[in-house]
Scaffold this active site. Structure first.
Site, PDB file in Angstrom:
ATOM      1  N   TYR A  92      11.612  -2.860  -7.786  1.00  0.00           N
ATOM      2  CA  TYR A  92      10.359  -2.806  -8.538  1.00  0.00           C
ATOM      3  C   TYR A  92       9.328  -1.829  -7.988  1.00  0.00           C
ATOM      4  O   TYR A  92       8.669  -1.122  -8.734  1.00  0.00           O
ATOM      5  CB  TYR A  92       9.737  -4.206  -8.575  1.00  0.00           C
ATOM      6  CG  TYR A  92       8.329  -4.240  -9.123  1.00  0.00           C
ATOM      7  CD1 TYR A  92       8.093  -4.255 -10.495  1.00  0.00           C
ATOM      8  CD2 TYR A  92       7.226  -4.236  -8.268  1.00  0.00           C
ATOM      9  CE1 TYR A  92       6.810  -4.274 -11.000  1.00  0.00           C
ATOM     10  CE2 TYR A  92       5.936  -4.250  -8.768  1.00  0.00           C
ATOM     11  CZ  TYR A  92       5.726  -4.267 -10.132  1.00  0.00           C
ATOM     12  OH  TYR A  92       4.458  -4.280 -10.626  1.00  0.00           O
ATOM     13  N   GLY A 117      -0.858   0.873  -4.969  1.00  0.00           N
ATOM     14  CA  GLY A 117      -2.108   0.156  -4.729  1.00  0.00           C
ATOM     15  C   GLY A 117      -3.235   0.703  -5.557  1.00  0.00           C
ATOM     16  O   GLY A 117      -3.461   1.915  -5.559  1.00  0.00           O
ATOM     17  N   ASN A 174       0.759   0.446   5.942  1.00  0.00           N
ATOM     18  CA  ASN A 174       1.474  -0.199   4.837  1.00  0.00           C
ATOM     19  C   ASN A 174       2.379  -1.255   5.441  1.00  0.00           C
ATOM     20  O   ASN A 174       3.210  -0.958   6.276  1.00  0.00           O
ATOM     21  CB  ASN A 174       2.289   0.853   4.080  1.00  0.00           C
ATOM     22  CG  ASN A 174       3.165   0.238   2.985  1.00  0.00           C
ATOM     23  OD1 ASN A 174       4.205   0.788   2.647  1.00  0.00           O
ATOM     24  ND2 ASN A 174       2.762  -0.874   2.422  1.00  0.00           N
ATOM     25  N   GLY A 175       2.217  -2.493   4.990  1.00  0.00           N
ATOM     26  CA  GLY A 175       3.043  -3.578   5.505  1.00  0.00           C
ATOM     27  C   GLY A 175       2.189  -4.783   5.808  1.00  0.00           C
ATOM     28  O   GLY A 175       1.009  -4.819   5.465  1.00  0.00           O
ATOM     29  N   CYS A 231       0.795  -1.222   0.000  1.00  0.00           N
ATOM     30  CA  CYS A 231       0.000   0.000   0.000  1.00  0.00           C
ATOM     31  C   CYS A 231       0.826   1.271   0.000  1.00  0.00           C
ATOM     32  O   CYS A 231       2.029   1.261   0.218  1.00  0.00           O
ATOM     33  CB  CYS A 231      -0.867   0.036   1.250  1.00  0.00           C
ATOM     34  SG  CYS A 231      -1.864  -1.423   1.441  1.00  0.00           S
TER      35      CYS A 231
HETATM   36  P1  AMP Z   1       5.827 -13.200 -13.949  1.00  0.00           P
HETATM   37  O1  AMP Z   1       5.107 -13.286 -15.218  1.00  0.00           O
HETATM   38  O2  AMP Z   1       5.050 -13.801 -12.833  1.00  0.00           O
HETATM   39  O3  AMP Z   1       7.233 -13.747 -14.008  1.00  0.00           O
HETATM   40  O4  AMP Z   1       5.942 -11.667 -13.589  1.00  0.00           O
HETATM   41  C1  AMP Z   1       7.082 -10.915 -13.857  1.00  0.00           C
HETATM   42  C2  AMP Z   1       6.697  -9.479 -14.060  1.00  0.00           C
HETATM   43  O5  AMP Z   1       5.918  -9.021 -12.954  1.00  0.00           O
HETATM   44  C3  AMP Z   1       7.893  -8.579 -14.166  1.00  0.00           C
HETATM   45  O6  AMP Z   1       7.763  -7.855 -15.375  1.00  0.00           O
HETATM   46  C4  AMP Z   1       7.824  -7.649 -12.968  1.00  0.00           C
HETATM   47  O7  AMP Z   1       8.028  -6.300 -13.342  1.00  0.00           O
HETATM   48  C5  AMP Z   1       6.423  -7.807 -12.450  1.00  0.00           C
HETATM   49  N1  AMP Z   1       6.364  -7.910 -10.978  1.00  0.00           N
HETATM   50  C6  AMP Z   1       7.354  -8.167 -10.123  1.00  0.00           C
HETATM   51  N2  AMP Z   1       6.894  -8.185  -8.853  1.00  0.00           N
HETATM   52  C7  AMP Z   1       5.582  -7.945  -8.901  1.00  0.00           C
HETATM   53  C8  AMP Z   1       4.535  -7.820  -7.917  1.00  0.00           C
HETATM   54  N3  AMP Z   1       4.785  -7.947  -6.616  1.00  0.00           N
HETATM   55  N4  AMP Z   1       3.293  -7.553  -8.362  1.00  0.00           N
HETATM   56  C9  AMP Z   1       3.045  -7.425  -9.666  1.00  0.00           C
HETATM   57  N5  AMP Z   1       3.974  -7.511 -10.633  1.00  0.00           N
HETATM   58  C10 AMP Z   1       5.231  -7.778 -10.274  1.00  0.00           C
END
Ligand code: AMP
Length: 475
Positions: free
Chosen positions: A258, A44, A118-119, A18
């Site tokens: 990220y 979020g 947040n957390g 969040c």
């Molecule tokens: P995947 O297809 O599951 O390997 O997702 C990888 C992609 O999800 C990468 O392009 C990341 O930028 C993105 N990503 C990484 N962590 C998260 C997260 N916590 N929530 C949503 N997207 C994510």
């Protein structure tokens, strides 16, 4: 990849990924909070809320949806007063809808209080059970409500002491904002897992998850809320109370990789963009490849791809174009739709890629579905001769229990597959991740970070049942 349309991953737990924002002493408190939340939208997108105080009572408005869609001028007018807190919520599929949208507000023996969190707590379930046994009735399924019950049930006559008791009882990651009738209180867990900064605008104090919220409202950064610190802001000014012993720090390294916005300065005012570019540079040093072009997976792969290109000398370009208008219609946690989703969001520029040896830089591979789809489209639609995937973080091997939404361990491709196997799965010509040493060498004071998602070193322990529930198996 695209931040505003992140797909909900897991069903195993409710996460509190969040953004929070608070203001004390500004005639336009609700409007500033609206803008703050707007800047923190990437943290979020499930729902948002604002709670304000006019000095005598609290007023709250919240809904499912995006900040700009939720708050009309009319709605903001229903939030009078010079103090306010706000919250952007991102939850997983089972996230509970409106009842879990924050701030959460309650009336108790000493007045009214609202909370924005947040957390993620690691002992929320246990505390919830105990509280329910004693008769507490929970309105939401979010961890954060535990704080309100702990505060309401305390016998202490000092409201600050009640908050201190509550935050000492809770374990886990928490950057918190409390709103009382006449004050704003910020608390950060002793490890400082999630960021929280204090700023000032027009003589008013503001507190936000990330400094990008300060920039939008013209606020000046003052300092971070320290891990373990409670900051009380009221008509007497600002007061710092150390309430939780902070023996070590565990700043979430994934915020740099990220989660946070690149224009933010977090964790003692370190620039997120600079970190990401450095990760890209280091990645190039570690895993150079002969290629004609470096392209990012937009948006989160952009700074690292620029760093990679600068270090390697390979030209950078935007070889994948993102559709910025993809709505939440495609946020469905079904594999089939996920596959479709990547195509909806990204499309290669054939003129740039045709016949080329392409380096694609993304920030992380979680399940591997995104990378697989991207490699395929770069080859098939883009016409690339070779596709070399470069990831500006180490392999994601452990789920996060402290507020980042990740799938269970079994679903994390790198938890059970070697890089060579993942390379085959995503059909790339080569695949390389940033080394954990490389990553740690870049962030300031590397011992201050939580790197559990990359090395399974979890800084906060959680109960056995919780581990089992999360399908976490320690080797
Ligand atoms: P995947 O297809 O599951 O390997 O997702 C990888 C992609 O999800 C990468 O392009 C990341 O930028 C993105 N990503 C990484 N962590 C998260 C997260 N916590 N929530 C949503 N997207 C994510």
């Amino acid at each position: 990849m695209d931040r505003n349309i992140r797909l909900p991953y897991a069903f195993h737990d409710i996460h509190e990924e969040c953004g929070i924002f608070g203001v004390f002493g500004h005639p336009e408190a609700a409007n500033l909070t609206y803008l703050g939340l707007y800047a923190l939208q990437h943290r979020g997108q499930e729902g948002a809320g604002i709670c304000s105080s006019d000095g005598a009572s609290l007023h709250i408005e919240k809904s499912i949806g995006l900040v700009a869609d939720i708050f009309s001028e009319k709605r903001l007018k229903r939030l009078p007063g010079s103090i306010a807190i706000g919250h952007n919520r991102y939850s997983t599929a089972g996230g509970g809808g409106l009842k879990n949208v924050q701030p959460l507000m309650a009336n108790y023996a000493l007045g009214s209080i609202a909370i924005a969190h947040n957390g993620n707590l690691v002992n929320a379930e246990q505390l919830k059970e105990e509280l329910e046994t004693e008769g507490a009735i929970f309105q939401s399924t979010s961890d954060s409500e535990v704080f309100l019950h702990l505060i309401a049930r305390s016998k202490n006559e000092d409201p600050y002491e009640r908050i201190i008791e509550a935050v000492r009882t809770a374990a886990g990651a928490f950057s918190l904002l409390f709103l009382g009738e006449s004050e704003l209180i910020a608390v950060r867990d002793p490890l400082g897992v999630r960021p929280l900064s204090i700023g000032m605008v027009d003589g008013a104090y503001v507190v936000a998850s990330e400094t990008c919220a300060f920039d939008l409202i013209g606020a000046e950064y003052i300092r971070d809320v320290e891990p373990g610190e409670m900051v009380i802001i009221n008509h007497n000014g600002i007061r710092s109370v150390p309430v939780l012993q902070s023996l070590r720090k565990a700043f979430c390294i994934f915020e740099f990789i990220y989660f946070a916005r690149p224009d933010s300065y977090i964790f003692n005012h370190t620039c997120v963009n600079t970190m990401r570019k450095e990760f890209g540079r280091q990645l190039a040093r570690e895993s150079m490849v002969d290629a004609d072009i470096v392209i990012p997976v937009p948006d989160s792969g952009v700074p690292a791809a620029i760093g990679f290109a600068e270090e390697s000398g390979i030209p950078f370009d935007f070889g994948l174009i993102r559709n910025h208008y993809v709505g939440r219609t495609f946020i469905e946690p079904k594999q089939t739709i996920r596959h479709f989703g990547v195509k909806i969001k990204l499309n290669p520029v054939r003129d740039l890629l045709n016949g080329k040896r392409v380096v694609v830089v993304d920030d992380s591979i979680v399940r591997g579905t995104t990378s697989k789809k991207i490699v395929k489209m770069i080859r098939e639609i883009g016409g690339a001769k070779e596709v070399h995937m470069r990831i500006s973080s180490p392999p994601t091997v452990g789920p996060c229990f402290y507020g980042i939404d990740t799938p269970t361990r079994q679903e994390l491709i790198a938890s059970s597959h070697r890089t060579e196997e993942i390379k085959k799965y995503i059909t790339a010509d080569s695949l390389a991740y940033l080394s954990i040493e490389g990553l740690k060498n870049i962030v300031p004071d590397s011992s201050n970070y939580c790197t559990a998602c990359f090395d399974n070193n979890y800084p906060i322990m959680f109960p056995k049942e919780k581990l089992e529930q999360m399908e976490l198996v320690f080797a």
